[in-house]
Design a protein around this motif. Structure first.
Motif, PDB file in Angstrom:
ATOM      1  N   SER A 126       0.814  -1.218   0.000  1.00  0.00           N
ATOM      2  CA  SER A 126       0.000   0.000   0.000  1.00  0.00           C
ATOM      3  C   SER A 126       0.846   1.266   0.000  1.00  0.00           C
ATOM      4  O   SER A 126       0.332   2.355  -0.268  1.00  0.00           O
ATOM      5  N   GLY A 127       2.139   1.151   0.322  1.00  0.00           N
ATOM      6  CA  GLY A 127       3.057   2.287   0.230  1.00  0.00           C
ATOM      7  C   GLY A 127       2.620   3.504   1.020  1.00  0.00           C
ATOM      8  O   GLY A 127       2.687   4.631   0.513  1.00  0.00           O
ATOM      9  N   GLU A 128       2.226   3.316   2.258  1.00  0.00           N
ATOM     10  CA  GLU A 128       1.669   4.423   3.035  1.00  0.00           C
ATOM     11  C   GLU A 128       2.716   5.488   3.369  1.00  0.00           C
ATOM     12  O   GLU A 128       3.840   5.194   3.739  1.00  0.00           O
ATOM     13  N   LEU A 129       2.318   6.754   3.209  1.00  0.00           N
ATOM     14  CA  LEU A 129       3.143   7.915   3.514  1.00  0.00           C
ATOM     15  C   LEU A 129       2.331   8.906   4.341  1.00  0.00           C
ATOM     16  O   LEU A 129       1.103   8.796   4.439  1.00  0.00           O
ATOM     17  N   ASN A 130       3.021   9.889   4.901  1.00  0.00           N
ATOM     18  CA  ASN A 130       2.345  10.850   5.784  1.00  0.00           C
ATOM     19  C   ASN A 130       1.838  12.095   5.080  1.00  0.00           C
ATOM     20  O   ASN A 130       0.705  12.529   5.306  1.00  0.00           O
ATOM     21  N   ALA A 131       2.675  12.705   4.253  1.00  0.00           N
ATOM     22  CA  ALA A 131       2.502  14.131   3.953  1.00  0.00           C
ATOM     23  C   ALA A 131       2.298  14.469   2.484  1.00  0.00           C
ATOM     24  O   ALA A 131       2.319  15.644   2.113  1.00  0.00           O
ATOM     25  N   CYS A 132       2.073  13.480   1.636  1.00  0.00           N
ATOM     26  CA  CYS A 132       1.962  13.777   0.203  1.00  0.00           C
ATOM     27  C   CYS A 132       0.693  14.550  -0.135  1.00  0.00           C
ATOM     28  O   CYS A 132       0.708  15.446  -0.982  1.00  0.00           O
ATOM     29  N   GLU A 133      -0.412  14.208   0.503  1.00  0.00           N
ATOM     30  CA  GLU A 133      -1.643  14.964   0.265  1.00  0.00           C
ATOM     31  C   GLU A 133      -1.472  16.411   0.719  1.00  0.00           C
ATOM     32  O   GLU A 133      -1.933  17.341   0.051  1.00  0.00           O
ATOM     33  N   ALA A 134      -0.786  16.603   1.851  1.00  0.00           N
ATOM     34  CA  ALA A 134      -0.534  17.968   2.327  1.00  0.00           C
ATOM     35  C   ALA A 134       0.315  18.747   1.334  1.00  0.00           C
ATOM     36  O   ALA A 134       0.070  19.935   1.080  1.00  0.00           O
ATOM     37  N   ASP A 135       1.313  18.086   0.740  1.00  0.00           N
ATOM     38  CA  ASP A 135       2.132  18.732  -0.285  1.00  0.00           C
ATOM     39  C   ASP A 135       1.266  19.228  -1.435  1.00  0.00           C
ATOM     40  O   ASP A 135       1.400  20.364  -1.907  1.00  0.00           O
ATOM     41  N   ALA A 136       0.381  18.345  -1.924  1.00  0.00           N
ATOM     42  CA  ALA A 136      -0.469  18.700  -3.061  1.00  0.00           C
ATOM     43  C   ALA A 136      -1.378  19.873  -2.726  1.00  0.00           C
ATOM     44  O   ALA A 136      -1.587  20.768  -3.551  1.00  0.00           O
ATOM     45  N   LYS A 137      -1.912  19.877  -1.515  1.00  0.00           N
ATOM     46  CA  LYS A 137      -2.789  20.975  -1.103  1.00  0.00           C
ATOM     47  C   LYS A 137      -2.013  22.285  -0.992  1.00  0.00           C
ATOM     48  O   LYS A 137      -2.516  23.349  -1.385  1.00  0.00           O
ATOM     49  N   ASP A 138      -0.786  22.210  -0.472  1.00  0.00           N
ATOM     50  CA  ASP A 138       0.012  23.435  -0.326  1.00  0.00           C
ATOM     51  C   ASP A 138       0.464  23.977  -1.673  1.00  0.00           C
ATOM     52  O   ASP A 138       0.489  25.195  -1.884  1.00  0.00           O
ATOM     53  N   MET A 139       0.812  23.084  -2.602  1.00  0.00           N
ATOM     54  CA  MET A 139       1.170  23.553  -3.940  1.00  0.00           C
ATOM     55  C   MET A 139      -0.050  24.154  -4.633  1.00  0.00           C
ATOM     56  O   MET A 139       0.067  25.147  -5.373  1.00  0.00           O
ATOM     57  N   ALA A 140      -1.218  23.590  -4.381  1.00  0.00           N
ATOM     58  CA  ALA A 140      -2.447  24.152  -4.943  1.00  0.00           C
ATOM     59  C   ALA A 140      -2.710  25.550  -4.392  1.00  0.00           C
ATOM     60  O   ALA A 140      -3.166  26.441  -5.121  1.00  0.00           O
ATOM     61  N   GLU A 141      -2.426  25.751  -3.109  1.00  0.00           N
ATOM     62  CA  GLU A 141      -2.625  27.069  -2.502  1.00  0.00           C
ATOM     63  C   GLU A 141      -1.717  28.112  -3.136  1.00  0.00           C
ATOM     64  O   GLU A 141      -2.135  29.247  -3.381  1.00  0.00           O
TER      65      GLU A 141
END
Length: 278
Positions: free
Chosen positions: A23-38
């Motif tokens: 499943s390759g679980e990670l912590n912060a990739c979704e947060a990265d995408a949201k911050d780049m979107a901001e």
């Protein structure tokens, strides 16, 4: 008036159904995408964000193709990826290490040659900006070394037990063998070998590390994205892209050095622009 479109992607996991139970679980990739979107929204881009299960091969490919069909000379497209980097065997002899680099999207890997083919759909004069906070290589031995080194430097933004954004080799082998019928036509496609040469747009790619290094995940952001955000400083950074990358590198530990390279038509004017400028 120039137009800007951004596609930001972040995967905190992948589908075990495709990746052999991993499943390759990670912590912060979704947060990265949201911050780049901001950042993109703050500069008046039209933004689409794909998180984990939404970040499928189809959705990412469709998003890039849609942008390529919309933008014309003078416009800009920003693409960001945060997730695992993987590897597949090089079957069209375009890689010195006999391995193609990949992005591990939710339901399958995207080969680097495929990405360049998609970038080749953008018209001449379009500016394309790509950020990749992922790894492109790594072994168990390297992983142990990097865990020790990163704890030693005490880099900010990293969780106590460091995770790295790369697919373990045993998973890479299993994923390929289980999905040969899907990947082999892509990997053997002779046309993809020339994909970089077919790019007409002006592309700047800034990656989270060198090809022989690992990119660290973090508690709140990936290490690369965390330092990118610090350098950007909510828009206070005023220099060009090369200076932007250098400022990020200056904040990074010695074993993770963000890379900067260009594809397609060289545009000094683009490189000198303040990052994210439409």
């Amino acid at each position: 008036m120039p137009k800007g479109i951004a596609l930001t992607t972040g995967l905190n996991a992948v589908s075990p159904a495709h990746y052999g139970g991993w499943s390759g679980e990670l912590n912060a990739c979704e947060a990265d995408a949201k911050d780049m979107a901001e950042i993109a929204r703050s500069k008046d881009y039209e933004v689409k964000t794909l998180l984990t299960k939404e970040a499928t091969r189809k959705n990412v490919i469709d998003g890039i193709i849609k942008a390529a069909g919309t933008l014309t000379s003078g416009d800009i497209f920003m693409l960001s990826y945060s997730g695992h980097g993987g590897q597949l065997p090089d079957m069209n002899s375009d890689e010195d290490d006999a391995q193609d680099e990949t992005w591990c999207l939710y339901d399958g890997e995207m080969v680097d040659d495929e990405l360049y083919t998609l970038l080749g759909k953008f018209a001449k004069g379009v500016r394309v900006l790509v950020f990749s906070d992922s790894c492109h290589s790594g072994t168990v031995t390297k992983q142990a070394y990097y865990q020790s080194a990163m704890r030693a430097v005490g880099a900010k933004g990293i969780a106590p037990e460091v995770r790295y954004r790369f697919m373990p080799m045993e998973v890479a082998v299993r994923t390929y063998r289980d999905n040969k019928k899907f990947y082999d036509p892509i990997l053997k496609d002779a046309k993809l070998k020339e994909s970089r040469d077919a790019v007409n747009a002006s592309v700047i790619l800034i990656s989270g590390c060198q090809d022989n290094q690992l990119s660290a995940d973090g508690a709140f952001n990936g290490l690369f994205t965390a330092n990118l955000l610090q350098v950007w400083n909510e828009g206070k950074f005023r220099k060009g892209y090369r200076a932007f990358r250098r400022a990020i590198v200056n904040r990074m530990p010695p074993d993770q050095t963000p890379n900067y390279f260009r594809v397609g038509e060289t545009s000094r004017a683009f490189e000198r622009q303040r990052p994210f400028t439409i």
